[in-house]
Motif scaffolding. Structure first.
Motif, short mmCIF file in Angstrom:
data_model
loop_
_atom_site.label_atom_id
_atom_site.label_comp_id
_atom_site.label_asym_id
_atom_site.label_seq_id
_atom_site.Cartn_x
_atom_site.Cartn_y
_atom_site.Cartn_z
N ARG A 1 5.52 11.20 10.07
CA ARG A 1 4.89 11.89 8.94
C ARG A 1 4.03 10.94 8.12
NH1 ARG A 1 9.91 14.44 6.01
NH2 ARG A 1 8.30 15.17 4.55
N LEU A 2 4.09 9.64 8.43
CA LEU A 2 3.26 8.64 7.77
C LEU A 2 2.77 7.69 8.84
CD1 LEU A 2 2.54 8.07 4.76
CD2 LEU A 2 4.30 6.31 4.78
N HIS A 3 1.47 7.37 8.79
CA HIS A 3 0.86 6.63 9.90
C HIS A 3 0.11 5.41 9.39
CE1 HIS A 3 1.36 10.82 11.24
NE2 HIS A 3 1.67 10.27 12.40
N PRO A 4 0.69 4.23 9.50
CA PRO A 4 -0.01 3.01 9.09
C PRO A 4 -1.34 2.87 9.81
CG PRO A 4 2.32 2.55 9.47
CD PRO A 4 2.07 3.95 9.96
N GLU A 5 -2.35 2.48 9.06
CA GLU A 5 -3.69 2.30 9.61
C GLU A 5 -3.91 0.81 9.86
OE1 GLU A 5 -5.87 4.81 10.32
OE2 GLU A 5 -4.30 6.23 9.74
N ALA B 1 0.83 -1.21 0.00
CA ALA B 1 0.00 0.00 0.00
C ALA B 1 0.86 1.26 0.00
CB ALA B 1 -0.93 0.00 1.21
N GLY B 2 1.92 1.25 0.80
CA GLY B 2 2.79 2.42 0.86
C GLY B 2 3.54 2.66 -0.43
N LEU B 3 4.06 1.59 -1.03
CA LEU B 3 4.75 1.73 -2.31
C LEU B 3 3.81 2.25 -3.38
CD1 LEU B 3 6.78 -1.61 -2.26
CD2 LEU B 3 7.77 0.69 -2.24
N LEU C 1 -8.98 14.25 -6.92
CA LEU C 1 -10.08 13.38 -6.54
C LEU C 1 -9.55 11.96 -6.42
CD1 LEU C 1 -13.27 13.26 -6.18
CD2 LEU C 1 -13.30 12.42 -8.55
N LEU C 2 -9.89 11.28 -5.33
CA LEU C 2 -9.40 9.93 -5.08
C LEU C 2 -10.55 9.01 -4.73
CD1 LEU C 2 -7.01 7.92 -4.53
CD2 LEU C 2 -7.03 8.76 -2.17
N THR C 3 -10.78 7.96 -5.54
CA THR C 3 -11.82 6.98 -5.23
C THR C 3 -11.22 5.83 -4.43
OG1 THR C 3 -11.50 5.57 -7.19
CG2 THR C 3 -12.91 7.52 -7.45
N GLY D 1 -9.17 2.55 1.76
CA GLY D 1 -8.21 1.47 1.88
C GLY D 1 -6.83 1.96 2.27
N GLY D 2 -5.89 1.03 2.39
CA GLY D 2 -4.53 1.38 2.81
C GLY D 2 -3.86 2.35 1.87
N VAL D 3 -4.00 2.14 0.57
CA VAL D 3 -3.39 3.05 -0.41
C VAL D 3 -3.95 4.46 -0.22
CG1 VAL D 3 -3.11 3.58 -2.85
CG2 VAL D 3 -2.94 1.22 -2.08
N GLY D 4 -5.27 4.55 -0.05
CA GLY D 4 -5.89 5.85 0.11
C GLY D 4 -5.37 6.62 1.30
N HIS D 5 -5.23 5.94 2.43
CA HIS D 5 -4.72 6.61 3.63
C HIS D 5 -3.31 7.15 3.41
CE1 HIS D 5 -8.08 4.57 5.66
NE2 HIS D 5 -7.95 5.49 6.58
#
Length: 319
Positions: free
Chosen positions: A268-272, A115-117, A135-137, A141-145
């Motif tokens: 600066r980045l927070h895994p959900e 997801a991060g990559l 705009l993000l659909t 999900g993980g990519v979106g966060h």
């Protein structure tokens, strides 16, 4: 050693498999955590018996690479594999891992890779994002966060599309400017649109673009192929449509994983993370993911002793 493998009729079983045979540029990693991805659940539905899933892992190096490259024994790492990571040990190419500082937990690290990559590389595919309307659909999900955090930090004004208002709240906290339930509900036009849903979502997203906007298509979570009408001039009349594959990038996996780790260490980045469970519960966690019962990443932890998990050898139908 023990590893999860596919069995008959779309099920998983904890099996005895051969120990990994590292190549000269591979380190041997004792896996401490792994994180299944939704795309892997689709693959499992059609996998042949004996298939070994597993892309995103974190653990400790127990054998260095014969070439002398890469991390040393005892160093903690995160890695993104082609497969086989849902196991006690994995052979990992040194160009597919990054070393973890003490400030990044094993569970957070396991949630980073795919997801991060994808999110990090999407910010390159879009071009500069400062002051652009995006705009993000499929944003929940993980990519979106991850994308929202990365793009907002660059100054993008992001409208997220999610079906659930509750899930949108976290995206607003991470830097999104607005939430809508469908692309047609979005106000104004957008310089960039990213679609991971496919089906009817893709042409709807195209209609939201400025005349020279950019649509980046990077997934088909709806499992329906989009149908485009290029005589529909409602929006994006001279838009660019780009197909995106996260593995097609000039920057190495190792460098991008290191960047994700650094951003996480710097807060600066927070895994959900939506669920943490013992790896013996992998089939039930997969079942919950398929039925959208997990928000964020699911993390499966391997205990120091695997006696209990080794007893869980009966197959469980995750469908």
């Amino acid at each position: 050693m023990k590893a999860w493998t596919s069995a008959d009729s779309g099920s998983l079983t904890l099996s005895d498999v051969p120990e990994p045979a590292p190549a000269p540029d591979d380190v041997l990693v004792a896996v401490e955590a792994f994180s299944p991805n939704r795309g892997e659940t689709f693959v499992l539905e059609q996998a042949a018996p004996g298939f070994r899933p597993g892309k995103d892992i974190a653990g400790t190096v127990v054998q260095t690479a014969a070439s002398g490259h890469g991390p040393h024994v005892g160093e903690r790492v995160v890695a993104h594999l082609d497969g086989g990571g849902w196991a006690e040990r994995a052979a990992v190419p040194v160009d597919r891992l990054a070393v973890l500082p003490e400030s990044v937990s094993t569970s957070d690290a396991a949630a980073l890779p795919l997801a991060g990559l994808t999110a990090l590389r999407l910010t390159r595919a879009t071009g500069p994002l400062a002051a652009r309307r995006v705009l993000l659909t499929g944003a929940s999900g993980g990519v979106g966060h991850y994308f929202v955090e990365l793009a907002a930090s660059q100054g993008a004004q992001i409208t997220v599309v999610t079906a659930n208002c509750e899930r949108s709240q976290r995206l607003l906290e991470l830097g999104a400017a607005e939430w809508v339930a469908a692309p047609s509900d979005a106000r104004g036009t957008f310089d960039v649109a990213l679609d991971s849903v496919g089906g009817a979502s893709t042409p709807a997203v195209l209609r939201t673009l400025t005349s020279h906007g950019v649509l980046v298509w990077f997934g088909q979570a709806s499992r329906e192929a989009p149908t485009m009408d290029f005589f529909d001039w409602t929006g994006g009349s001279s838009a660019t449509i780009r197909k995106f594959l996260y593995t097609d990038d000039e920057t190495s996996l190792a460098d991008d994983l290191a960047a994700l780790v650094r951003l996480t260490a710097d807060d600066r980045l927070h895994p959900e993370i939506g669920l943490v469970a013992d790896w013996a519960d992998t089939p039930r966690v997969i079942d919950s993911m398929v039925n959208r019962g997990v928000r964020g990443n699911a993390i499966l932890m391997l205990p120091p002793q695997h006696a209990d998990a080794a007893a869980a050898t009966s197959a469980y139908d995750f469908r």
